[in-house]
Scaffold this motif. Sequence first.
Motif, PDB file in Angstrom:
ATOM      1  N   ASP B 249     -21.605  21.277  40.748  1.00 20.92           N
ATOM      2  CA  ASP B 249     -20.228  21.729  40.925  1.00 20.92           C
ATOM      3  C   ASP B 249     -19.286  20.548  41.065  1.00 20.92           C
ATOM      4  O   ASP B 249     -18.181  20.545  40.522  1.00 20.92           O
ATOM      5  N   GLY B 274     -20.749  25.363  36.464  1.00 16.60           N
ATOM      6  CA  GLY B 274     -21.329  24.336  37.319  1.00 16.60           C
ATOM      7  C   GLY B 274     -22.694  24.742  37.857  1.00 16.60           C
ATOM      8  O   GLY B 274     -23.349  25.634  37.299  1.00 16.60           O
ATOM      9  N   ASP B 277     -22.879  26.306  43.613  1.00 14.07           N
ATOM     10  CA  ASP B 277     -21.972  27.134  44.395  1.00 14.07           C
ATOM     11  C   ASP B 277     -21.491  26.401  45.640  1.00 14.07           C
ATOM     12  O   ASP B 277     -21.661  26.832  46.769  1.00 14.07           O
ATOM     13  N   HIS B 278     -20.903  25.272  45.390  1.00 13.37           N
ATOM     14  CA  HIS B 278     -20.213  24.481  46.398  1.00 13.37           C
ATOM     15  C   HIS B 278     -19.128  25.346  47.024  1.00 13.37           C
ATOM     16  O   HIS B 278     -18.616  26.256  46.405  1.00 13.37           O
ATOM     17  N   ALA B 281     -16.116  25.871  45.100  1.00 12.39           N
ATOM     18  CA  ALA B 281     -16.229  26.537  43.799  1.00 12.39           C
ATOM     19  C   ALA B 281     -15.424  27.827  43.791  1.00 12.39           C
ATOM     20  O   ALA B 281     -14.770  28.163  42.813  1.00 12.39           O
ATOM     21  N   THR B 288     -20.616  29.469  38.332  1.00 14.76           N
ATOM     22  CA  THR B 288     -21.652  28.505  38.694  1.00 14.76           C
ATOM     23  C   THR B 288     -22.994  29.196  38.913  1.00 14.76           C
ATOM     24  O   THR B 288     -23.075  30.428  38.957  1.00 14.76           O
TER      25      THR B 288
END
Lengths: 360, 360
Positions: B249, B274, B277-278, B281, B288
């Motif tokens: 991400d 990405g 899953d920051h 995000a 993601t």
Amino acid sequence: MAASITDVARRAEVSTATVSRALRGLPNVSEATRERVLRAAEELQYSVSPHASRLASGRTGTVGVILPFVNRWFYSQVVAGIDSVLRANDLDVLLYNLGDERVHERFFARMPLRRRVDALIVLNLPLSAAECEALVSMDVPTAVLGTRIPGCWHVSIDNAEGASTAVRHLINLGHRRIGMITGALGDPRGFTTPIVRQHAYRTVLAQAGVAYDPDLEVPGHLEIEAAASAMAKLLSLPDPPTAVFAESDQMAFGALRTLTRMGLRAPDDVSVIGFDDHEAAELLDLTTVAQPVAHQGELLARQILDALSGASEEPTRVVVPTRLVVRGTTGAARVARSLYHISSPRPGPEPDQHSRTTAR
Amino acid sequence: MAASITDVARRAEVSTATVSRALRGLPNVSEATRERVLRAAEELQYSVSPHASRLASGRTGTVGVILPFVNRWFYSQVVAGIDSVLRANDLDVLLYNLGDERVHERFFARMPLRRRVDALIVLNLPLSAAECEALVSMDVPTAVLGTRIPGCWHVSIDNAEGASTAVRHLINLGHRRIGMITGALGDPRGFTTPIVRQHAYRTVLAQAGVAYDPDLEVPGHLEIEAAASAMAKLLSLPDPPTAVFAESDQMAFGALRTLTRMGLRAPDDVSVIGFDDHEAAELLDLTTVAQPVAHQGELLARQILDALSGASEEPTRVVVPTRLVVRGTTGAARVARSLYHISSPRPGPEPDQHSRTTAR
DNA sequence: AAAAACCATGTACACGTTTACATCAGTCCC
DNA sequence: GGGACTGATGTAAACGTGTACATGGTTTTT
């Protein structure tokens, strides 16, 4: 299994006392024997048992850090700062995450850090008077971030100044109708930060000759969701703000999301400014008031080192400066207009022409 | 100053051995005396000296965690997960941040954890063979995240599956010209994750009958700046991609920033997906592949508990699933067009009509 | 009823250091 | 040249707990 100090002593043909002195670089050891000891230790892969050492010396070589979250950006930055300087001085860091209410209570009931740490660092944790007293009764040097405890070392930012800067920035851009998304004002344990920032907001507005409007202050509870709702509330006012000061970047993110979901943009429709300079602030191009987060951790750790070394007897207090970082979510105010009746032609500079440089 | 076990013994009129047994809930203590001891301990505010206890018992009650960063989102999440379950079992967590090269070397030169921890957790740290051996020679149960060390417990995600899902998602949206921003492939210490993800990318493309084009693979070095440049490079190709898979991400954020700065939008101009899953995000509405980060920390901690309690003799290996989270940065591919010659009318569904639901 | 088993408790040592104190050989100074 | 000092080293006692073993009493078994 592992070599102990007696093994080293035997191999170097000295007493354990000499080994201990030689290994710790104490004086009164001849160069020749010191070298012999060092070599013996090396050959045996010797490393001291910290528990024995600590039991004998009474020093724990550990500093406790208590905080409400480990996984939030702000705290992990501060911890990284603390860690780097303490580690360099061979001190261990023992983290106590008291975010959970039950864990918090259990901590103060059992006081697991008693006799376990040489010093304490308290990060921004709202504490009752009794809890403060409990910490103080541990009788170790204590450094506190944010809140204040008598007799303790202290690091903080100038919240009043930072918040004033934020609001003045909006004022200077021509905004007069300025909303604020506030933090958890009602916390019974008394986080003072939200109160100070709110006070600064009111003061600056008053200085600019703007009448106080309670409708423009909406609580965001330091969370993204609550802040998103707060923003929605602000935008649904009969006379919505043209700019919003969110007390933290987190809350500003929530505000921006609401904006996006409503099909509005910053700063074209509403200017938004945050506080903290969260790592995601740059990504979202958020104008904000930056505070040096990791640096504050380093300062706390340095205070602890001073206290431990006896370099400085009296606890000191350090206030670190904040700085305005202008990015793309704040822009010059347009002349009065409703969000729903776009006035044209638009006066004032186009937002994209506005300075997006970072003040250093 | 603080009460010791002998004080408690005296007050309860028993021997220290009985106090020790009573306090730790061992059998062979009558209910009456146990209660007496407990009361005495309470009255004296007694708490055991962990150092003495550990010295005597040989158990350190501590597990070491070594990692490359404490202040990055991913690691702080994992640590929070580890911390919560270990703390609940009265184990301390000792963090060793080996991000700095010098710190890393010093760590393996001095091995400060030897005789200091009951177990070890290694987070995603690239290690040389010699370093692995050094860790194994500590002879404590070890749980590893990401990379793999023989004889150790293991938690990881299925990187191949996750990456395949990401690329398939783009394929299914009709994309055929798909770029990839890769991680630090060249690290001599051998992070395997980037290689696996890249391999999955190539495999899925091949399965879809898309010819391999090396120009579409650009290194992003796991950093936002590098990824931003990588994206710029991709977009300046004679035949730029219509979709990009960023291996993390973080890198996707860099890619999005480049897009924004070039005046382009996702997914209208380029779809971006990405991995991680920051927490940011969601803010950036980034599609993601999510991995359960804190959960992996908990699993590692549980493995350690199993190992320590002897519940399970053989080290186990856990692979946790990833899941696709579809947000707003991926959309159906348009028919072939250059970025600079907008074709009209636009076929395919409008991006806003595309599903933005989160797959659970 | 004696032997065996069991339980609650105490005694005493080990754990691996640090450190106050003692010792001893030089060195210095008048 | 003899006390006073200095510097290197050793001796031995903590530090506060865990635990193997011993002890003596009570219950169970045969």
